[in-house]
Structure formats: structure tokens, C-alpha cells
Write an enzyme that holds these catalytic residues in place. Sequence first.
Site, PDB file in Angstrom:
ATOM      1  N   PRO A  39     -20.345 -21.412 -31.033  1.00 23.28           N
ATOM      2  CA  PRO A  39     -19.108 -21.931 -31.614  1.00 23.28           C
ATOM      3  C   PRO A  39     -17.893 -21.012 -31.479  1.00 23.28           C
ATOM      4  O   PRO A  39     -18.004 -19.795 -31.617  1.00 23.28           O
ATOM      5  CB  PRO A  39     -19.463 -22.133 -33.090  1.00 23.28           C
ATOM      6  CG  PRO A  39     -20.699 -21.353 -33.314  1.00 23.28           C
ATOM      7  CD  PRO A  39     -21.419 -21.299 -32.007  1.00 23.28           C
ATOM      8  N   ASN A  40     -16.787 -21.640 -31.207  1.00 23.82           N
ATOM      9  CA  ASN A  40     -15.451 -21.030 -31.126  1.00 23.82           C
ATOM     10  C   ASN A  40     -15.186 -20.280 -29.826  1.00 23.82           C
ATOM     11  O   ASN A  40     -14.046 -19.876 -29.571  1.00 23.82           O
ATOM     12  CB  ASN A  40     -15.160 -20.118 -32.337  1.00 23.82           C
ATOM     13  CG  ASN A  40     -15.164 -20.882 -33.632  1.00 23.82           C
ATOM     14  OD1 ASN A  40     -14.439 -21.859 -33.767  1.00 23.82           O
ATOM     15  ND2 ASN A  40     -16.008 -20.492 -34.574  1.00 23.82           N
ATOM     16  N   ARG A  78      -6.970 -16.560 -28.737  1.00 25.19           N
ATOM     17  CA  ARG A  78      -6.863 -16.039 -30.101  1.00 25.19           C
ATOM     18  C   ARG A  78      -7.522 -14.656 -30.156  1.00 25.19           C
ATOM     19  O   ARG A  78      -8.451 -14.390 -29.415  1.00 25.19           O
ATOM     20  CB  ARG A  78      -7.607 -16.951 -31.097  1.00 25.19           C
ATOM     21  CG  ARG A  78      -7.092 -18.362 -31.187  1.00 25.19           C
ATOM     22  CD  ARG A  78      -5.932 -18.466 -32.155  1.00 25.19           C
ATOM     23  NE  ARG A  78      -5.597 -19.860 -32.429  1.00 25.19           N
ATOM     24  CZ  ARG A  78      -4.954 -20.673 -31.605  1.00 25.19           C
ATOM     25  NH1 ARG A  78      -4.582 -20.225 -30.416  1.00 25.19           N
ATOM     26  NH2 ARG A  78      -4.687 -21.919 -31.937  1.00 25.19           N
ATOM     27  N   TYR A  95     -11.443  -9.924 -28.627  1.00 24.54           N
ATOM     28  CA  TYR A  95     -12.202 -10.671 -27.612  1.00 24.54           C
ATOM     29  C   TYR A  95     -11.572 -10.636 -26.223  1.00 24.54           C
ATOM     30  O   TYR A  95     -12.112 -11.226 -25.285  1.00 24.54           O
ATOM     31  CB  TYR A  95     -12.377 -12.131 -28.070  1.00 24.54           C
ATOM     32  CG  TYR A  95     -13.125 -12.266 -29.366  1.00 24.54           C
ATOM     33  CD1 TYR A  95     -14.460 -11.878 -29.446  1.00 24.54           C
ATOM     34  CD2 TYR A  95     -12.515 -12.757 -30.521  1.00 24.54           C
ATOM     35  CE1 TYR A  95     -15.171 -11.984 -30.637  1.00 24.54           C
ATOM     36  CE2 TYR A  95     -13.213 -12.873 -31.716  1.00 24.54           C
ATOM     37  CZ  TYR A  95     -14.532 -12.484 -31.766  1.00 24.54           C
ATOM     38  OH  TYR A  95     -15.232 -12.589 -32.932  1.00 24.54           O
ATOM     39  N   ASN A 118     -24.767 -16.183 -25.723  1.00 24.11           N
ATOM     40  CA  ASN A 118     -23.879 -15.655 -26.764  1.00 24.11           C
ATOM     41  C   ASN A 118     -23.871 -16.696 -27.878  1.00 24.11           C
ATOM     42  O   ASN A 118     -23.111 -17.667 -27.813  1.00 24.11           O
ATOM     43  CB  ASN A 118     -22.474 -15.430 -26.221  1.00 24.11           C
ATOM     44  CG  ASN A 118     -21.564 -14.801 -27.263  1.00 24.11           C
ATOM     45  OD1 ASN A 118     -21.922 -14.741 -28.455  1.00 24.11           O
ATOM     46  ND2 ASN A 118     -20.402 -14.335 -26.850  1.00 24.11           N
ATOM     47  N   ALA A 149     -21.481 -17.132 -34.003  1.00 27.49           N
ATOM     48  CA  ALA A 149     -21.843 -17.016 -35.428  1.00 27.49           C
ATOM     49  C   ALA A 149     -23.286 -17.447 -35.709  1.00 27.49           C
ATOM     50  O   ALA A 149     -23.891 -16.983 -36.688  1.00 27.49           O
ATOM     51  CB  ALA A 149     -20.875 -17.842 -36.269  1.00 27.49           C
ATOM     52  N   GLU A 164     -29.479 -11.615 -25.067  1.00 26.73           N
ATOM     53  CA  GLU A 164     -28.470 -11.889 -26.103  1.00 26.73           C
ATOM     54  C   GLU A 164     -27.215 -11.108 -25.730  1.00 26.73           C
ATOM     55  O   GLU A 164     -27.293  -9.915 -25.408  1.00 26.73           O
ATOM     56  CB  GLU A 164     -28.996 -11.423 -27.466  1.00 26.73           C
ATOM     57  CG  GLU A 164     -27.975 -11.561 -28.590  1.00 26.73           C
ATOM     58  CD  GLU A 164     -28.460 -10.951 -29.906  1.00 26.73           C
ATOM     59  OE1 GLU A 164     -29.636 -10.525 -29.975  1.00 26.73           O
ATOM     60  OE2 GLU A 164     -27.652 -10.886 -30.840  1.00 26.73           O
ATOM     61  N   HIS A 199     -23.018 -10.230 -26.676  1.00 23.34           N
ATOM     62  CA  HIS A 199     -21.815 -10.297 -27.505  1.00 23.34           C
ATOM     63  C   HIS A 199     -20.682  -9.581 -26.798  1.00 23.34           C
ATOM     64  O   HIS A 199     -20.873  -8.464 -26.287  1.00 23.34           O
ATOM     65  CB  HIS A 199     -22.059  -9.683 -28.885  1.00 23.34           C
ATOM     66  CG  HIS A 199     -23.133 -10.400 -29.626  1.00 23.34           C
ATOM     67  ND1 HIS A 199     -22.941 -11.637 -30.191  1.00 23.34           N
ATOM     68  CD2 HIS A 199     -24.432 -10.087 -29.825  1.00 23.34           C
ATOM     69  CE1 HIS A 199     -24.072 -12.046 -30.727  1.00 23.34           C
ATOM     70  NE2 HIS A 199     -25.002 -11.127 -30.522  1.00 23.34           N
ATOM     71  N   SER A 207     -17.833  -8.478 -28.178  1.00 22.36           N
ATOM     72  CA  SER A 207     -17.389  -7.346 -28.997  1.00 22.36           C
ATOM     73  C   SER A 207     -18.590  -6.496 -29.406  1.00 22.36           C
ATOM     74  O   SER A 207     -19.741  -6.960 -29.355  1.00 22.36           O
ATOM     75  CB  SER A 207     -16.676  -7.865 -30.256  1.00 22.36           C
ATOM     76  OG  SER A 207     -17.567  -8.644 -31.044  1.00 22.36           O
ATOM     77  N   ARG A 263     -18.233  -3.634 -36.323  1.00 25.46           N
ATOM     78  CA  ARG A 263     -17.452  -4.599 -37.099  1.00 25.46           C
ATOM     79  C   ARG A 263     -18.011  -4.734 -38.526  1.00 25.46           C
ATOM     80  O   ARG A 263     -18.876  -3.982 -38.942  1.00 25.46           O
ATOM     81  CB  ARG A 263     -17.437  -5.938 -36.360  1.00 25.46           C
ATOM     82  CG  ARG A 263     -16.830  -5.812 -34.956  1.00 25.46           C
ATOM     83  CD  ARG A 263     -16.782  -7.128 -34.226  1.00 25.46           C
ATOM     84  NE  ARG A 263     -15.941  -8.086 -34.936  1.00 25.46           N
ATOM     85  CZ  ARG A 263     -15.843  -9.365 -34.585  1.00 25.46           C
ATOM     86  NH1 ARG A 263     -16.512  -9.824 -33.548  1.00 25.46           N
ATOM     87  NH2 ARG A 263     -15.073 -10.171 -35.266  1.00 25.46           N
TER      88      ARG A 263
HETATM   89  O1  CA2 Z   1     -18.453 -10.715 -29.744  1.00 26.49           O
HETATM   90  C1  CA2 Z   1     -19.006 -11.807 -29.592  1.00 26.49           C
HETATM   91  O2  CA2 Z   1     -19.200 -12.296 -28.479  1.00 26.49           O
HETATM   92  C2  CA2 Z   1     -19.444 -12.616 -30.821  1.00 26.49           C
HETATM   93  O3  CA2 Z   1     -20.645 -13.307 -30.487  1.00 26.49           O
HETATM   94  C3  CA2 Z   1     -18.331 -13.574 -31.144  1.00 26.49           C
HETATM   95  C4  CA2 Z   1     -18.579 -14.400 -32.397  1.00 26.49           C
HETATM   96  C5  CA2 Z   1     -18.979 -13.530 -33.582  1.00 26.49           C
HETATM   97  O4  CA2 Z   1     -19.406 -14.356 -34.650  1.00 26.49           O
HETATM   98  C6  CA2 Z   1     -20.096 -12.605 -33.158  1.00 26.49           C
HETATM   99  O5  CA2 Z   1     -20.408 -11.791 -34.186  1.00 26.49           O
HETATM  100  C7  CA2 Z   1     -19.725 -11.736 -31.982  1.00 26.49           C
HETATM  101  C8  CA2 Z   1     -17.327 -15.183 -32.793  1.00 26.49           C
HETATM  102  C9  CA2 Z   1     -16.805 -16.045 -31.704  1.00 26.49           C
HETATM  103  C10 CA2 Z   1     -15.433 -16.487 -32.057  1.00 26.49           C
HETATM  104  O6  CA2 Z   1     -14.766 -16.790 -30.863  1.00 26.49           O
HETATM  105  C11 CA2 Z   1     -13.418 -16.662 -30.862  1.00 26.49           C
HETATM  106  C12 CA2 Z   1     -12.819 -16.613 -29.634  1.00 26.49           C
HETATM  107  C13 CA2 Z   1     -11.463 -16.462 -29.547  1.00 26.49           C
HETATM  108  C14 CA2 Z   1     -10.714 -16.392 -30.680  1.00 26.49           C
HETATM  109  C15 CA2 Z   1     -11.320 -16.453 -31.914  1.00 26.49           C
HETATM  110  C16 CA2 Z   1     -12.684 -16.597 -32.016  1.00 26.49           C
END
Ligand code: CA2
Length: 149
Positions: A11-12, A19, A24, A75, A78, A99, A101, A103, A108
Site C-alpha cells: 500500500p501507498n 510524496r 523515499y 516490499n 505497512a 523482503e 524496504h 528506507s 525510523r
Molecule cells: O521503506 C519502505 O520501502 C517501506 O516499506 C515503506 C512503507 C513503510 O510502511 C515501511 O515501513 C517501509 C510505507 C510506504 C508508503 O509509501 C509512500 C510513498 C510515497 C509517499 C508516501 C508514502
Amino acid sequence: MSKTIFVLNGPNLNLLGQREPAIYGTTTLHDIRERCIAKARSLGFDVDFRQTNFEGELVESVHQARNEACGIVINPAAYTFTSIALLDALKTFAPPKIELHISNVHARESIYHNSLISRIATSIMIGFGADGYELAIQAMAGMVTRAAH
Ligand code: CA2
């Protein structure tokens, strides 16, 4: 033997590059998809690249991977920290699973520290930004190729 690597995004991640660039980066998911396909092709593999905001859809992609993929790069975003359903699905997938990520989740807030997925992942790619995807494809190609010999 399948030469298709599934790259699954939770998701996202469709908002990548639009964003929170400080966390990211500025690369879009579309760019990442193109880079994964090119990297895989250079190594003799295909990529099936997906993104969904729905937990059950991720689970169904893992089920599909059971029949079609030589490995999964995922990836879970959340769902990394919440989804026992995704954990259970990935447990049924025997080939390598990475897996990933973007970031460095460990640098964090503590809500990002306890991955449910890490305990069953073959390998983990964390904190390399968008480059992590190509690195994961390269690593996956190596694992799959070595397992076949
Ligand atoms: O760092 C990553 O790839 C994460 O999987 C990103 C997730 C976060 O919950 C993980 O802990 C680490 C969040 C993805 C949100 O994606 C966005 C992308 C652009 C702008 C805002 C959010």
C-alpha cells in the site's frame, strides 16, 4: 523452470516520487518497474511487477507466484508489520523470497522495527533507496541460477 521474478509492492507505494522525497526519494514506481525489467532481462529473467493497496490482493499474487515464479521480491510496505495473512501466504512459497524496504526502517520510529516477514524471508534488502530493487533482482537471479545447478 520458470524464469519469472514476481516483484510485489504494498500500500501507498503507487505514490513513490510524489510524496515524502526525503524518506523515499524522487524515483517513481513506474521508473523502478522499468529498471527491474531491464536488469532482469540482462540476466535472462522476466519480471512480473505489481502494486496493490489491498492486503488480499497481495496474498493472491503470492498464490499465483506459487505456480508461476522462480522467486519473489516483496516490499509489503505497512503490511510488513501487521499481516499474518501475508506471512502465511509467503510461508507456502518455497523458492527464494527477498523482503525489501526503500528506507532504513531500523533508523525510523519503533512502529517500523518489528517485521513479521523477516523471519521467513530468505534475504532482506533495506535502506538502499530505489536502487534496492535492481540489487534484489541481481541477487535473486544469482540465487535461482545457483539453485538450478
Ligand atoms: O521503506 C519502505 O520501502 C517501506 O516499506 C515503506 C512503507 C513503510 O510502511 C515501511 O515501513 C517501509 C510505507 C510506504 C508508503 O509509501 C509512500 C510513498 C510515497 C509517499 C508516501 C508514502
